[in-house]
Every structure is written in structure tokens, then in C-alpha cells.
Write a protein that holds these residues in place. Sequence first.
Motif: not given
Length: 95
Positions: A39, A93, A89-91, A83, A42, A36, A85-87
Motif C-alpha cells: 500500500q 498506477g 497497476e494498482r501499486i 493477475r 500516491k 496485494m 499485472e493487475t496488482q
Amino acid sequence: MDKLEAAWELETGFLGCLREGIFDPVLYGDFVTLLMSIQLDKQELLPQRFVTLLWFIPLFMEWQTERVAKTIGEQEYQAKRTRIETQLERILGLP
């Protein structure tokens, strides 16, 4: 990246413990917190090692499902994987 590397260490890292068949909830919490905290810009090119450490996690965790069954239920483990995998995907893309 050092903290990501450490997550793969046997006995002390979250992913290393999974390899040994141990789901450690404290290490899991620390690992999710680490993900989390990542950051990225992109537009930035990412180091190959960083990408390698991240992209392999979902596949690796899937392989460990039977191995960790003695320390966590399958449905709960699936929820924890999702949970993470969601992170990821966020990292990284989505394509």
C-alpha cells in the motif's frame, strides 16, 4: 523491499524459479499476497530500486512463457500474469 528482492532469488524466489523454467504455485500465491499487501501513498516518491523490481516483472514473465511451458499451461500462465499485472497497476498506477 527485502521480500521483493527475495522473489528474484534463484531456486527460492517465485521469479527466480521462473527463470529456471519452474512455475511453483505456492511461491506464486506468496508472491501475489506480497503484491496485494503493498500500500503506497500516491503522493510519495518511490525508491528507484523498488520501482525497478516492480516494473520489470511483466516483461520478465512474458520472456519466461516458453521456459515454464513444461510446468504450467500457456493459458493458465497468461491468467496468472494478468493477475500480477493487475496488482502492479494498482501499486504503480496508470499514466
